[in-house]
Scaffold this motif. Structure first.
Motif, short mmCIF file in Angstrom:
data_model
loop_
_atom_site.label_atom_id
_atom_site.label_comp_id
_atom_site.label_asym_id
_atom_site.label_seq_id
_atom_site.Cartn_x
_atom_site.Cartn_y
_atom_site.Cartn_z
N GLU A 1 3.41 5.92 -5.52
CA GLU A 1 3.25 6.04 -6.96
C GLU A 1 2.20 7.08 -7.32
OE1 GLU A 1 2.34 3.23 -10.86
OE2 GLU A 1 2.71 2.34 -8.90
N ILE A 2 1.14 7.18 -6.50
CA ILE A 2 0.10 8.19 -6.75
C ILE A 2 0.68 9.59 -6.57
CG2 ILE A 2 -2.10 9.10 -5.90
CD1 ILE A 2 -2.92 6.24 -5.28
N GLY A 3 1.58 9.74 -5.64
CA GLY A 3 2.29 10.99 -5.48
C GLY A 3 1.68 11.92 -4.46
N SER A 4 2.40 13.03 -4.23
CA SER A 4 1.93 14.04 -3.28
C SER A 4 2.27 15.42 -3.87
CB SER A 4 2.58 13.85 -1.92
OG SER A 4 2.16 14.86 -1.01
N ALA B 1 0.83 -1.20 0.00
CA ALA B 1 0.00 0.00 0.00
C ALA B 1 0.86 1.25 0.00
CB ALA B 1 -0.94 -0.02 1.20
N ASP B 2 1.98 1.24 0.73
CA ASP B 2 2.87 2.39 0.74
C ASP B 2 3.44 2.66 -0.64
OD1 ASP B 2 2.41 2.77 3.43
OD2 ASP B 2 4.18 1.62 4.06
N ALA C 1 -3.68 7.53 -10.23
CA ALA C 1 -4.67 6.74 -9.48
C ALA C 1 -5.61 6.00 -10.43
CB ALA C 1 -5.47 7.65 -8.55
N GLN C 2 -6.00 6.66 -11.54
CA GLN C 2 -6.84 5.98 -12.52
C GLN C 2 -6.12 4.80 -13.16
OE1 GLN C 2 -7.87 9.18 -15.20
NE2 GLN C 2 -9.76 9.71 -14.07
N ALA C 3 -4.82 4.96 -13.44
CA ALA C 3 -4.07 3.85 -14.04
C ALA C 3 -3.96 2.69 -13.07
CB ALA C 3 -2.67 4.35 -14.44
N ALA D 1 1.78 13.70 3.23
CA ALA D 1 2.38 14.84 3.92
C ALA D 1 1.63 16.14 3.65
CB ALA D 1 3.84 14.98 3.49
N ASP D 2 0.94 16.24 2.52
CA ASP D 2 0.23 17.48 2.19
C ASP D 2 -1.20 17.47 2.71
OD1 ASP D 2 -0.73 15.54 0.55
OD2 ASP D 2 -0.41 16.61 -1.32
#
Length: 446
Positions: free
Chosen positions: A66-69, A60-61, A76-78, A124-125
């Motif tokens: 990979e989804i990013g911040s 999950a991490d 996320a769609q991919a 973090a955001d």
């Protein structure tokens, strides 16, 4: 639904040992499967959870990284398109979801969220990312369910067939026991010959041995009874001759008449015993001759009226279809009618209507019906009424006469002709029905 209105197949299934055994096997299989799956699930959930959770968390991490911040909707769609994962993003900048959250099923459930199949991560955001397994059914799952049901039905049918084959000797044993109870000892119960016989084959052999022992005892009893009957005839004949030679005077006449009456009853009893044993033999020979049944019945009534004037008033009804002669054993049929009439007249109280004798055609052949208007018989005694030497409690008085062989002989004569004797209460009185099969008709044999 009451027991009386249930279908016959339902009653048979409810009382069928095969059906109950198959249901027991199914319940046992379901219970064992549930216990096994529950135990395996408990073992995996308790033993492997500690090892799997770190792997799931690490995976999950990696997905969250990979989804990013801030989170990228395109990434996320991919991920949602290539993996069976539902992604939910909520936060100050991005609010997006790839599908509906699953409501049940702890696939990735955490201890703090047991009601959700999800893993939560906080970026973090300030965004909150929730990953859960997709609830879309796997392709081919429905087909797998139907295949499983078909296999279960096939296994159930195979189990029923196996149980039916295993319990087949029980049916043969039951049919043989009923046949032995009716006095038919041939053929014996078939026994499954095998290298290792089971309990049912041993039971069949035991019942066959028991039937053989009973047959030997009955044959010995029959032989002894015939020998005694034959041996008693000569002394009875001499005693009757000596009684008839007694002087006829007023002092000895009552004693002489009583002695002759008792000797006559003993002679009739011996004759009935001999006739019953002849009819009980499997090789009983009948003398079939063209017989006018209504004329035979009328002649017998006139003969009985000599000793019992009430017999002259017996009402005789005969169908016109019986005018043609029938192929019957006239002597044995006369014995049958005599015993039925004697029984009916003996139990007709004073002032009651006299017995009614009806001779008619039926779908099965010839039907002879004789009804009296006496007290009848208790229902629980009807089944034993035609057994040898059986008399109901109300018929044991000395004045009624008889030793309990009349109806038994009538039944044996009917069975010797291939028919049967039926007895039932007519309220009031007793109704005796003799059914003779159609093949006893002379015209049908020509």
């Amino acid at each position: 639904m009451s027991e009386a209105v249930r279908p016959s197949w339902w009653r048979r299934a409810r009382h069928s040992l095969r059906v109950r055994l198959v249901l027991l096997f199914l319940l046992l299989a379901v219970a064992m499967s549930a216990v096994f799956l529950g135990g395996i699930g408990k073992a995996f959930s308790s033993g492997w959870r500690g090892a799997v959770d770190p792997l799931i968390g690490d995976y999950a991490d990696r997905l969250v990284a990979e989804i990013g911040s801030p989170p990228s909707v395109e990434r996320a769609q991919a991920i949602a398109a290539h993996l069976p994962v539902v992604v939910h993003i909520s936060g100050p900048q991005v609010n997006w979801a790839s599908g509906a959250r699953p409501q049940r099923g702890p696939l990735w459930a955490r201890e703090d969220r047991p009601d959700r199949a999800a893993v939560l991560r906080q970026t973090a955001d300030g965004h909150r990312i929730e990953l859960s397994l997709s609830a879309r059914p796997a392709q081919g799952a429905q087909r797998f369910v139907w295949i499983t049901l078909a296999l279960l039905l096939a296994l159930t049918a195979a189990a029923y067939a196996l149980v039916h084959r295993m319990l087949r000797p029980i049916r043969a044993i039951g049919e043989g026991a009923r046949r032995f109870g009716a006095g038919q000892f041939e053929p014996p119960i078939p026994v499954q010959h095998a290298r290792h016989p089971d309990e049912l084959s041993e039971l069949a052999q035991t019942v066959n041995h028991m039937a053989g022992d009973i047959r030997q005892m009955l044959d010995a009893k029959r032989t002894l009874l015939l020998a005694m009957s034959h041996e008693l005839r000569s002394p009875l004949t001499r005693a009757r001759l000596n009684a008839e030679l007694l002087p006829e005077d007023a002092a000895t006449q009552p004693t002489r008449d009583a002695l002759l009456r008792d000797l006559g009853q003993m002679r009739e009893l011996i004759a009935d015993l001999l006739e019953s044993e002849r009819l009980a033999s499997p090789h009983a020979a009948l003398q079939f001759t063209p017989t006018d049944l209504p004329a035979l019945a009328r002649a017998l009534i006139d003969e009985l009226a000599v000793a019992n004037p009430l017999a002259a008033s017996v009402r005789l009804q005969a169908d016109a279809a019986l005018a043609a002669p029938l192929s019957l054993d006239a002597g044995r049929l006369r014995l049958l009618l005599r015993n039925l009439l004697d029984n009916a007249l003996r139990h007709t109280p004073a002032g009651a209507p006299l017995p009614e004798l009806r001779l008619r055609r039926s779908a099965e052949g010839v039907l002879i019906e004789l009804r009296d208007h006496g007290p009848g018989v208790p229902p629980e005694q009807l089944a034993q009424l035609a057994e040898p030497f059986y008399r109901p409690d109300g018929a044991r008085q000395r004045g009624t006469g008889g030793v309990g062989l009349g109806l038994y002989l009538a039944r044996m004569v009917a069975q010797a002709h291939g028919g049967r004797l039926l007895l039932r209460n007519a309220e009031p009185g007793l109704l005796a029905q003799v059914v003779l099969p159609a093949h006893s008709d002379l015209q049908s044999n020509q």
